[in-house]
Write a protein that holds these residues in place. Structure first.
Motif, PDB file in Angstrom:
ATOM      1  N   ASP A 102       0.788  -0.951   0.095  1.00  0.00           N
ATOM      2  CA  ASP A 102      -0.127   0.144  -0.082  1.00  0.00           C
ATOM      3  C   ASP A 102       0.949   1.331  -0.234  1.00  0.00           C
ATOM      4  OD1 ASP A 102      -2.590  -0.967  -0.051  1.00  0.00           O
ATOM      5  OD2 ASP A 102      -2.546  -1.633   1.912  1.00  0.00           O
ATOM      6  N   ALA A 152       2.362   1.498  -3.571  1.00  0.00           N
ATOM      7  CA  ALA A 152       1.697   2.018  -4.292  1.00  0.00           C
ATOM      8  C   ALA A 152       1.471   3.492  -4.396  1.00  0.00           C
ATOM      9  CB  ALA A 152       0.265   1.356  -4.306  1.00  0.00           C
ATOM     10  N   TYR A 167      -1.185  -6.533  -7.853  1.00  0.00           N
ATOM     11  CA  TYR A 167      -1.990  -5.475  -7.081  1.00  0.00           C
ATOM     12  C   TYR A 167      -1.327  -4.171  -7.398  1.00  0.00           C
ATOM     13  CZ  TYR A 167      -3.129  -2.941  -2.722  1.00  0.00           C
ATOM     14  OH  TYR A 167      -3.396  -1.983  -1.881  1.00  0.00           O
ATOM     15  N   ARG A 194      -3.178  -1.126  -9.266  1.00  0.00           N
ATOM     16  CA  ARG A 194      -3.425   0.231  -8.415  1.00  0.00           C
ATOM     17  C   ARG A 194      -2.922   1.309  -9.276  1.00  0.00           C
ATOM     18  NH1 ARG A 194      -3.129   0.760  -2.624  1.00  0.00           N
ATOM     19  NH2 ARG A 194      -2.920   2.703  -3.077  1.00  0.00           N
TER      20      ARG A 194
END
Length: 198
Positions: free
Chosen positions: A54, A57, A142, A146
């Motif tokens: 996260d 990203a 992922y 993103r």
């Protein structure tokens, strides 16, 4: 009096290269004792170390929001092939793969990197490569989704791609593949306008 030792601005467009796994040793942008990262002709590289998905990203999105950054190459490993794999799409999935990442995003996001040119460059380097529309259940897929789903629409979309090396591929071969892919991407980047480069 101006400082003559000051570094002049670099007007080359940037390619961010990120090996998303913090333990990955295959891609090292600094190849000699100078401490300077390797760069393809006509572009400069910006190495972003791997880390928590996260946060990573967000870091990658911030780089791409800078209009001097014109490309992103994500680098990782695959257990599904003995050849390098260029992943050309990512699905709207949470990091654990259990649910959709977002209810409003597209089901699939397509990579914007020049896939045919990257495949050709790796083949010319003597490296086996295949393209794949199949996402893998890992941080790479992922991150690809993103980043792609967060890009603004328009003609100036950056080139974004994901290159996977076979799990047991030696670091030297990973280096060759990443360089070949980055060189192929760099050939599609136009020089920065002076107003953007300063």
């Amino acid at each position: 009096m101006p400082d003559l030792a000051e570094t002049p601005p670099d007007h080359r467009p940037a390619i961010v290269i990120c090996a998303w796994d913090a333990d990955e040793t295959g891609w090292d942008p600094v190849e000699d004792l100078s401490g300077l990262p390797w760069s393809p002709a006509g572009a400069r590289t910006v190495a972003v170390p791997g880390g928590e998905p996260d946060a990573l990203a967000g870091t990658l999105a911030a780089h791409l929001a800078d209009q001097r950054c014109r490309a992103l190459l994500l680098v990782g490993r695959t257990r599904r092939s003995t050849a390098f794999r260029l992943q050309i799409r990512a699905e709207n999935r949470s990091l654990d793969g259990v649910r959709r990442l977002t209810s409003v995003g597209p089901a699939v996001a397509r990579a914007t990197a020049p896939a045919a040119d990257i495949v050709r460059a790796l083949n010319e380097a003597g490296l086996p490569v295949e393209t794949s529309s199949e996402a893998e259940d890992d941080a790479g897929s992922y991150l690809l989704y993103r980043v792609l789903s967060g890009l603004p629409e328009g003609l100036d979309t950056p080139a974004v791609g994901l290159l996977r090396a076979p799990e047991n591929q030696p670091d030297a071969e990973v280096q060759r593949a990443v360089k070949a892919a980055a060189e192929a991407m760099a050939r599609h980047l136009s020089p920065l306008p002076r107003s953007r480069a300063s």
